[in-house]
Design a protein around this motif. Structure first.
Motif, mmCIF file in Angstrom:
data_model
loop_
_atom_site.group_PDB
_atom_site.id
_atom_site.type_symbol
_atom_site.label_atom_id
_atom_site.label_comp_id
_atom_site.label_asym_id
_atom_site.label_seq_id
_atom_site.Cartn_x
_atom_site.Cartn_y
_atom_site.Cartn_z
ATOM 1 N N PHE A 1 41.436 20.086 53.364
ATOM 2 C CA PHE A 1 41.704 18.956 54.687
ATOM 3 C C PHE A 1 43.224 19.586 54.934
ATOM 4 C CE2 PHE A 1 44.543 15.267 55.626
ATOM 5 C CZ PHE A 1 43.803 14.741 56.385
ATOM 6 N N SER A 2 43.897 20.110 54.480
ATOM 7 C CA SER A 2 45.165 21.016 54.721
ATOM 8 C C SER A 2 44.777 21.874 55.795
ATOM 9 C CB SER A 2 45.955 21.615 53.547
ATOM 10 O OG SER A 2 46.452 20.443 52.701
ATOM 11 N N ARG A 3 43.769 22.778 55.278
ATOM 12 C CA ARG A 3 43.320 23.505 56.461
ATOM 13 C C ARG A 3 42.968 23.077 57.802
ATOM 14 N NH1 ARG A 3 37.987 27.608 55.271
ATOM 15 N NH2 ARG A 3 38.553 29.139 57.446
ATOM 16 N N LEU A 4 42.359 22.298 57.786
ATOM 17 C CA LEU A 4 41.913 21.215 59.090
ATOM 18 C C LEU A 4 43.121 20.812 59.867
ATOM 19 C CD1 LEU A 4 39.606 20.405 60.870
ATOM 20 C CD2 LEU A 4 39.699 18.202 59.529
ATOM 21 N N ILE A 5 44.268 20.278 58.879
ATOM 22 C CA ILE A 5 45.346 20.028 59.804
ATOM 23 C C ILE A 5 46.116 21.218 60.132
ATOM 24 C CG2 ILE A 5 47.627 19.041 59.480
ATOM 25 C CD1 ILE A 5 45.500 16.917 59.326
ATOM 26 N N TYR A 6 46.283 22.438 59.542
ATOM 27 C CA TYR A 6 46.900 23.544 60.151
ATOM 28 C C TYR A 6 45.907 24.001 61.449
ATOM 29 C CZ TYR A 6 50.098 23.972 56.160
ATOM 30 O OH TYR A 6 51.017 23.588 55.337
ATOM 31 N N PHE A 7 44.938 23.893 61.299
ATOM 32 C CA PHE A 7 44.135 24.505 62.316
ATOM 33 C C PHE A 7 44.362 23.613 63.701
ATOM 34 C CE2 PHE A 7 40.181 23.590 65.234
ATOM 35 C CZ PHE A 7 39.957 24.880 65.402
ATOM 36 N N PHE A 8 44.352 22.259 63.538
ATOM 37 C CA PHE A 8 44.823 21.484 64.686
ATOM 38 C C PHE A 8 46.131 21.708 65.154
ATOM 39 C CE2 PHE A 8 41.379 18.735 63.554
ATOM 40 C CZ PHE A 8 40.565 18.521 64.986
ATOM 41 N N ALA A 9 47.187 21.889 64.213
ATOM 42 C CA ALA A 9 48.490 22.152 64.688
ATOM 43 C C ALA A 9 48.663 23.510 65.248
ATOM 44 C CB ALA A 9 49.454 22.058 63.238
ATOM 45 N N ASP A 10 48.243 24.406 64.408
ATOM 46 C CA ASP A 10 48.204 25.929 65.058
ATOM 47 C C ASP A 10 47.564 26.077 66.699
ATOM 48 O OD1 ASP A 10 49.510 26.655 62.837
ATOM 49 O OD2 ASP A 10 47.505 27.336 61.932
ATOM 50 N N ASN A 11 46.671 25.176 66.694
ATOM 51 C CA ASN A 11 46.142 25.473 68.219
ATOM 52 C C ASN A 11 46.473 24.449 69.211
ATOM 53 O OD1 ASN A 11 44.120 27.874 67.694
ATOM 54 N ND2 ASN A 11 43.766 26.719 66.076
ATOM 55 N N LEU A 12 47.320 23.642 69.079
ATOM 56 C CA LEU A 12 47.777 22.563 69.867
ATOM 57 C C LEU A 12 48.218 23.226 71.124
ATOM 58 C CD1 LEU A 12 48.119 19.428 69.913
ATOM 59 C CD2 LEU A 12 50.536 19.877 69.412
ATOM 60 N N PRO A 13 47.872 22.541 72.400
ATOM 61 C CA PRO A 13 48.024 23.420 73.563
ATOM 62 C C PRO A 13 49.562 23.286 73.893
ATOM 63 C CG PRO A 13 46.207 22.005 73.645
ATOM 64 C CD PRO A 13 46.460 21.691 72.407
ATOM 65 N N ALA A 14 50.306 24.285 74.283
ATOM 66 C CA ALA A 14 51.448 24.192 74.808
ATOM 67 C C ALA A 14 51.794 22.968 76.061
ATOM 68 C CB ALA A 14 52.097 25.639 75.469
ATOM 69 N N PRO A 15 52.940 22.266 75.930
ATOM 70 C CA PRO A 15 53.087 21.272 77.003
ATOM 71 C C PRO A 15 52.801 21.769 78.252
ATOM 72 C CG PRO A 15 54.740 21.162 75.322
ATOM 73 C CD PRO A 15 54.044 22.662 75.141
ATOM 74 N N ARG A 16 53.387 23.075 78.766
ATOM 75 C CA ARG A 16 53.075 23.345 80.120
ATOM 76 C C ARG A 16 51.532 23.559 80.468
ATOM 77 N NH1 ARG A 16 55.933 28.820 82.049
ATOM 78 N NH2 ARG A 16 57.592 27.588 81.670
ATOM 79 N N LEU A 17 50.738 24.121 79.437
ATOM 80 C CA LEU A 17 49.365 24.126 79.674
ATOM 81 C C LEU A 17 48.499 22.779 79.836
ATOM 82 C CD1 LEU A 17 46.563 25.875 79.725
ATOM 83 C CD2 LEU A 17 46.551 25.690 77.232
ATOM 84 N N ILE A 18 48.865 21.759 79.152
ATOM 85 C CA ILE A 18 48.668 20.469 79.207
ATOM 86 C C ILE A 18 49.106 19.805 80.554
ATOM 87 C CG2 ILE A 18 48.842 18.080 78.263
ATOM 88 C CD1 ILE A 18 49.564 19.340 75.543
ATOM 89 N N LEU A 19 50.274 20.071 80.949
ATOM 90 C CA LEU A 19 50.506 19.515 82.235
ATOM 91 C C LEU A 19 49.774 19.740 83.624
ATOM 92 C CD1 LEU A 19 53.164 17.798 83.513
ATOM 93 C CD2 LEU A 19 54.322 20.011 83.773
ATOM 94 N N TRP A 20 49.241 21.014 83.614
ATOM 95 C CA TRP A 20 48.484 21.377 84.693
ATOM 96 C C TRP A 20 47.186 21.494 84.222
ATOM 97 C CZ3 TRP A 20 44.907 25.010 85.042
ATOM 98 C CH2 TRP A 20 45.003 26.339 84.293
ATOM 99 N N LEU A 21 46.624 21.571 83.036
ATOM 100 C CA LEU A 21 45.177 21.770 82.770
ATOM 101 C C LEU A 21 44.619 20.535 82.462
ATOM 102 C CD1 LEU A 21 42.442 23.530 82.456
ATOM 103 C CD2 LEU A 21 43.249 23.941 80.036
ATOM 104 N N PHE A 22 45.382 19.518 81.808
ATOM 105 C CA PHE A 22 44.783 18.130 81.677
ATOM 106 C C PHE A 22 44.100 17.444 82.833
ATOM 107 C CE2 PHE A 22 44.923 13.571 81.112
ATOM 108 C CZ PHE A 22 44.075 13.347 80.052
#
Length: 248
Positions: free
Chosen positions: A7-28
């Motif tokens: 479960f910790s590995r899954l949490i780290y997976f999401f945390a490590d790959n969370l998109p940067a705010p700048r990417l979210i701002l234009w790509l979303f």
């Protein structure tokens, strides 16, 4: 102990790959507009052009899976996360509006009534879990899973709808019978050979070999044939990704 580590590995997976705010701002906004246009187009093809649902839902399926492939190849998995958020919002809207709404009708098969919504949710869950697990366990090899599922599964249902004469029963999680066809399964094999050859040749160059491609195509065809109705997106992604990972 093992469960907590996993479960910790899954949490780290999401945390490590969370998109940067700048990417979210234009790509979303782009992903949301693209996903809407893809689903709306599929809906219009069904309602205005009288496509069967087996065609319209697979048009959307194809567009989304290959967008995920392109985003992961060029931007990384963070881009796929953003696309997933956009698709989730639109599917939530479609399900909320329900019968008659163009986005809902693009995906909801009449033959699934009275459980049309269930099979939209099953496909969504299967796609989400397949994408996450294939990336978590096998990293960038997941892109092959996107491509094969995006094309092979996309052609199977339309081919089966149009040409399927030799049908076989598949497992379902309810009492409603469901069938696939040998014609659709043949289309899965041919499409898998085609897309696996292109993707492996262009992205995973050192793994390219025709025996590998034929092995992947054979295993993916069997996997799609045996998968419970609504969950083939999960098993196809995992099978293709695992095989390439093991042979790499």
């Amino acid at each position: 102990m093992t469960a907590s580590v996993d479960f910790s590995r899954l949490i780290y997976f999401f945390a490590d790959n969370l998109p940067a705010p700048r990417l979210i701002l234009w790509l979303f906004p782009v992903a949301l507009l693209y996903s809407f246009l893809s689903l709306f187009t599929a809906g219009i093809c069904k309602k205005a052009l009288l496509w069967k649902t087996g065609y319209s839902r697979k048009l959307f399926h194809f567009l989304i899976f290959f967008s995920a492939f392109g985003l992961q190849l060029t931007i990384g998995i963070g881009g796929v996360f953003i696309l997933g958020w956009a698709v989730t919002i639109l599917l939530g809207l479609a399900i909320y509006k329900g019968d008659g709404f163009v986005l809902y009708e693009a995906l909801a098969r009449e033959t699934d009534a009275p459980q049309r919504t269930h099979y939209i949710l099953f496909s969504y869950i299967a796609t989400f879990c397949g994408g996450i697990l294939s990336n978590l366990l096998f990293g960038h090899f997941a892109m092959l899973g996107y491509a094969i599922t995006g094309l092979a599964d996309a052609v199977a249902e339309p081919v089966g709808t149009r040409f399927g004469r030799h049908r076989y029963k598949v497992f379902t999680f309810n009492r409603q019978p469901a069938y696939r066809s040998l014609e659709g399964s043949t289309a899965v094999f041919i499409a898998t050979v085609f897309v696996a050859a292109i993707v492996i040749r262009s992205v995973f160059i050192s793994a390219f070999s025709w025996p590998l491609i034929l092995l992947i195509a054979f295993c993916c065809t069997i996997t799609e044939a045996l998968s419970p109705r609504g969950f083939d997106n999960f098993f196809l992604q995992m099978t293709a990704t695992l095989l390439l990972y093991l042979i790499w």
